[in-house]
Design a protein around this motif. Sequence first.
Motif, PDB file in Angstrom:
ATOM      1  N   THR A 260       0.546  -1.345   0.285  1.00  0.00           N
ATOM      2  CA  THR A 260       0.194   0.283  -0.043  1.00  0.00           C
ATOM      3  C   THR A 260       0.861   0.993  -0.040  1.00  0.00           C
ATOM      4  O   THR A 260       0.460   2.409  -0.724  1.00  0.00           O
ATOM      5  N   SER A 261       1.694   1.588   0.605  1.00  0.00           N
ATOM      6  CA  SER A 261       2.764   2.815   0.759  1.00  0.00           C
ATOM      7  C   SER A 261       3.542   2.587  -0.515  1.00  0.00           C
ATOM      8  O   SER A 261       4.000   4.299  -0.630  1.00  0.00           O
ATOM      9  N   GLU A 272       7.390   2.707   3.220  1.00  0.00           N
ATOM     10  CA  GLU A 272       7.595   1.734   4.055  1.00  0.00           C
ATOM     11  C   GLU A 272       8.369   0.788   3.381  1.00  0.00           C
ATOM     12  O   GLU A 272       7.674   0.045   2.511  1.00  0.00           O
ATOM     13  N   ASP A 273       9.030   0.113   4.094  1.00  0.00           N
ATOM     14  CA  ASP A 273       9.828  -0.921   3.671  1.00  0.00           C
ATOM     15  C   ASP A 273       8.720  -2.484   3.404  1.00  0.00           C
ATOM     16  O   ASP A 273       7.877  -2.150   4.705  1.00  0.00           O
ATOM     17  N   PRO A 274       8.836  -2.697   2.632  1.00  0.00           N
ATOM     18  CA  PRO A 274       7.823  -3.692   1.938  1.00  0.00           C
ATOM     19  C   PRO A 274       7.484  -5.162   3.499  1.00  0.00           C
ATOM     20  O   PRO A 274       6.602  -5.589   4.040  1.00  0.00           O
ATOM     21  N   GLY A 278       1.476  -4.789   5.473  1.00  0.00           N
ATOM     22  CA  GLY A 278       0.795  -6.045   5.446  1.00  0.00           C
ATOM     23  C   GLY A 278      -0.548  -6.565   4.397  1.00  0.00           C
ATOM     24  O   GLY A 278      -0.510  -7.400   4.293  1.00  0.00           O
ATOM     25  N   LEU A 279      -0.285  -5.529   3.342  1.00  0.00           N
ATOM     26  CA  LEU A 279      -1.178  -5.654   2.429  1.00  0.00           C
ATOM     27  C   LEU A 279      -0.687  -5.443   0.975  1.00  0.00           C
ATOM     28  O   LEU A 279       0.262  -4.271   0.785  1.00  0.00           O
ATOM     29  N   TYR A 280      -1.586  -6.052   0.337  1.00  0.00           N
ATOM     30  CA  TYR A 280      -0.997  -5.505  -0.980  1.00  0.00           C
ATOM     31  C   TYR A 280      -1.812  -4.516  -1.757  1.00  0.00           C
ATOM     32  O   TYR A 280      -2.809  -4.814  -1.458  1.00  0.00           O
ATOM     33  N   ALA A 281      -1.566  -3.747  -2.828  1.00  0.00           N
ATOM     34  CA  ALA A 281      -2.382  -2.275  -3.520  1.00  0.00           C
ATOM     35  C   ALA A 281      -2.243  -2.697  -5.477  1.00  0.00           C
ATOM     36  O   ALA A 281      -0.844  -3.096  -5.241  1.00  0.00           O
TER      37      ALA A 281
END
Length: 287
Positions: A260-261, A272-274, A278-281
């Motif tokens: 997401t970020s 943010e570092d992957p 916690g979410l794919y986007a």
Amino acid sequence: MSDRPWAGTRSPRTGVNRVSQQTNWVPTSVNIDKPSAARMYDYLLGGSHNFAVDREFLENTILAIQPEIKRFAIMNRAFMRRAMLFMLDQGIRQFLDLGSGIPTVGNVHEIAHRVDPSARVVYVDNEHVAVAHGQLLLEGKSNVVIVQGDITKPGLILSDQETRRVLDFDQPIGLLAITIGHYILDDQDPEQVFAAYRDALPSGSYLAMTHLTSDFSVVNADELTDAMKKSQNNVRARTRSEVLSLFGDFELVEPGLVTTSQWRPETPGEIEDPERDGLYAGVARRR
């Protein structure tokens, strides 16, 4: 006592208001004995349409398993805003929001109407508080509506009288599936569910999606899955390839399927570092 439906103090753990429970306005069909994902998300974002059972389950159970969940929710909400603005920039003026939850501040129609007050939005949810609050919020708005329904039955959602009144399926539509795919379990055939929605969209439409993943160590997927069985909403975290398949033959726009970020951040400080996400986007277009 406050004249608002809920009022209270700020929770030291989540940083959002801990609210006292008054349910005299709530539909009798609402289950206030089991926590609801929509109401917990509302609480994480600082909303006031949640109950003690939601707050206690979140603070006493979910935060112990997933202490980063408030940050996940904030980054997810920020992605939704950026995805909406991107689609609006591409000329999209109508949106179908699946599993919309409770329309808290910064919701889809507010974002859309800042760009174009004539933009049309259909929210869909099966959570009674979300629908009841949505109906109150949207009263008098002819171009925005909330439909109560099960998103795993796309035929019913797509043929709903209000859906058809508000949306023109001959013109491009922005389909939002924000933190909803992981509530569609394998036995509900998520690929077929998403295919039905994609097939209903004309050329030039977009699909924006976020989805819980088990790919990163920050997500305690097994424990979270077990804990959510005590709520109204079971979850199924998925790998990147599984999430990617839900986009079908839609073409992902840059930067593709990321966290997401990392999806088109407005400032470097948002990234943010992957491994901390916690979410794919992603956002994809129908050619």
